[in-house]
Design a protein around this motif. Structure first.
Motif, PDB file in Angstrom:
ATOM      1  N   LYS A   1      44.543  42.392  46.905  1.00 32.68           N
ATOM      2  CA  LYS A   1      44.629  40.891  45.795  1.00 32.68           C
ATOM      3  C   LYS A   1      44.054  39.622  45.853  1.00 32.68           C
TER       4      LYS A   1
ATOM      5  N   ASP B   1      39.375  41.354  28.661  1.00 34.01           N
ATOM      6  CA  ASP B   1      38.285  40.387  29.010  1.00 34.01           C
ATOM      7  C   ASP B   1      37.385  40.681  30.051  1.00 34.01           C
ATOM      8  N   ASP B   2      37.477  41.604  30.662  1.00 34.27           N
ATOM      9  CA  ASP B   2      36.518  41.778  31.715  1.00 34.27           C
ATOM     10  C   ASP B   2      37.176  41.630  33.691  1.00 34.27           C
ATOM     11  N   GLN B   3      38.111  40.895  33.408  1.00 32.17           N
ATOM     12  CA  GLN B   3      38.549  40.158  34.810  1.00 32.17           C
ATOM     13  C   GLN B   3      39.624  41.178  35.128  1.00 32.17           C
ATOM     14  N   LEU B   4      39.404  41.712  37.069  1.00 30.79           N
ATOM     15  CA  LEU B   4      40.012  41.418  37.423  1.00 30.79           C
ATOM     16  C   LEU B   4      41.928  41.905  37.644  1.00 30.79           C
ATOM     17  N   TYR B   5      42.482  42.796  37.530  1.00 25.93           N
ATOM     18  CA  TYR B   5      43.752  42.712  38.332  1.00 25.93           C
ATOM     19  C   TYR B   5      44.648  43.806  38.973  1.00 25.93           C
TER      20      TYR B   5
ATOM     21  N   LYS C   1      38.989  46.843  36.166  1.00 23.83           N
ATOM     22  CA  LYS C   1      38.776  45.384  35.313  1.00 23.83           C
ATOM     23  C   LYS C   1      39.506  45.475  34.176  1.00 23.83           C
ATOM     24  N   TYR C   2      40.035  44.338  32.986  1.00 22.60           N
ATOM     25  CA  TYR C   2      40.359  45.185  31.802  1.00 22.60           C
ATOM     26  C   TYR C   2      39.628  45.697  30.865  1.00 22.60           C
TER      27      TYR C   2
ATOM     28  N   TYR D   1      39.593  40.942  46.119  1.00 23.77           N
ATOM     29  CA  TYR D   1      39.509  40.750  44.994  1.00 23.77           C
ATOM     30  C   TYR D   1      39.421  39.946  44.318  1.00 23.77           C
ATOM     31  N   ASP D   2      40.683  38.459  44.905  1.00 26.93           N
ATOM     32  CA  ASP D   2      40.550  38.037  44.141  1.00 26.93           C
ATOM     33  C   ASP D   2      41.369  37.715  42.649  1.00 26.93           C
ATOM     34  N   ALA D   3      42.572  39.134  42.791  1.00 26.96           N
ATOM     35  CA  ALA D   3      43.035  39.302  41.549  1.00 26.96           C
ATOM     36  C   ALA D   3      44.104  39.174  40.095  1.00 26.96           C
ATOM     37  N   GLY D   4      43.863  39.103  39.385  1.00 24.22           N
ATOM     38  CA  GLY D   4      45.443  38.781  38.223  1.00 24.22           C
ATOM     39  C   GLY D   4      46.817  39.210  38.796  1.00 24.22           C
TER      40      GLY D   4
END
Length: 286
Positions: free
Chosen positions: A171, A191-195, A258-259, A174-177
């Motif tokens: 986390k 949103d192509d963000q990492l989770y 990645k979402y 990758y600075d994941a949410g």
């Protein structure tokens, strides 16, 4: 006349004899032994040694207080030195403090012993406080060191200098949410963000680098209950060998993904639902 005198003498003698005979024993003793206060029979024991003539030595009590509280026993270690210095400073009291060494010896000895005990207690207390302060400083230094080390470690994770060893480190790397909120309630537009999230493989096929996973979340009701949500996971080329070699149905997994999109599916009860689809960048089977 002589006869009258004899009669008077006899009467007096009779009165004296009868009067003494009728007296109580206590009264007889009272007559024979004067009644004195108890202090006349019992010697008075003073609470502290006193000079010979306390009436002349009006500053005896201040001297005793001085011995008990003010005197420096390092500079004046003996009663002899104390009395000598006292006489030098108080020549007007020489006549009543000529026996100073005897009068105040016990006070001096007791005060010196009390001072020694008090000084020892203060020394021990100061050492205890100093030890606590040293321990607190060491803990503070250790905490600062750990904090600084953690900052450096996190920087190394983010830079790729250090590889993550678990999902928590991943986390940070990758600075994941939080991916659980996405699994529970997918966005209308990915949103192509990492989770980051964890779950279990519920449906997968050999040769297909995509699987469906079950994610457990908790309701926000007064009495929280388990909620079962579904996600899709796409395995990239660089992780497929690891995936096909280790994946099992119902096995646990950790993922940073990645979402990328939403996918529709039908539940066993016939309801149409939407689940998020993640493309894995970090993937571990547990």
């Amino acid at each position: 006349m002589k006869k009258t005198s004899k009669i008077l003498i006899l009467v007096c003698f009779y009165i004296i004899v009868n009067g003494c005979a009728n007296l109580p024993v206590n009264d007889i003793n009272a007559i024979s032994t004067p009644s004195y206060p108890p202090s006349h029979y019992t010697a008075s024991v003073p609470s502290m040694p006193q000079p010979r003539d306390m009436r002349l030595c009006v500053n005896a009590e201040p001297i005793i207080r001085h011995i008990s509280s003010d005197i420096n026993f390092q500079e004046t270690p003996t009663i002899e030195m104390f009395c000598e210095r006292f006489r030098e400073k108080n020549p007007e009291y020489l006549q009543c403090y000529s026996d100073c060494e005897i009068s105040f010896s016990k006070n001096f000895s007791n005060a010196k012993d009390d001072r020694r005990k008090r000084d020892e207690y203060h020394r021990i207390e100061q050492e205890r406080i100093a030890a606590q302060q040293r321990k607190a400083e060491e803990l503070e230094k250790s905490a600062k060191f750990e904090e600084q080390s953690l900052v450096i470690f996190h920087a190394d994770l983010r830079s790729g200098k250090v590889a993550p060893e678990n999902i928590d480190q991943a986390k940070i790397a990758y600075d994941a949410g939080d991916g659980y909120n996405i699994a529970k309630s997918p966005k209308l537009r990915p949103d192509d963000q990492l989770y980051a999230l964890s779950g279990s493989i519920s449906e997968a096929e050999d040769g297909t680098p995509v699987f469906f996973g079950e994610i457990v979340t908790w309701s926000k009701s007064l009495i929280p209950t388990k909620e079962f949500n579904h996600v899709g996971v796409r395995i990239p080329d660089e992780l497929q060998d690891y995936y096909f070699s280790n994946a099992r149905i119902n096995s646990r997994f950790d993922i940073i993904g990645k979402y990328i999109e939403n996918a529709k599916y039908e539940t066993v009860t016939g309801w149409n639902e939407v689940m998020p689809l993640f493309e894995a960048v970090y993937f571990v089977i547990r």
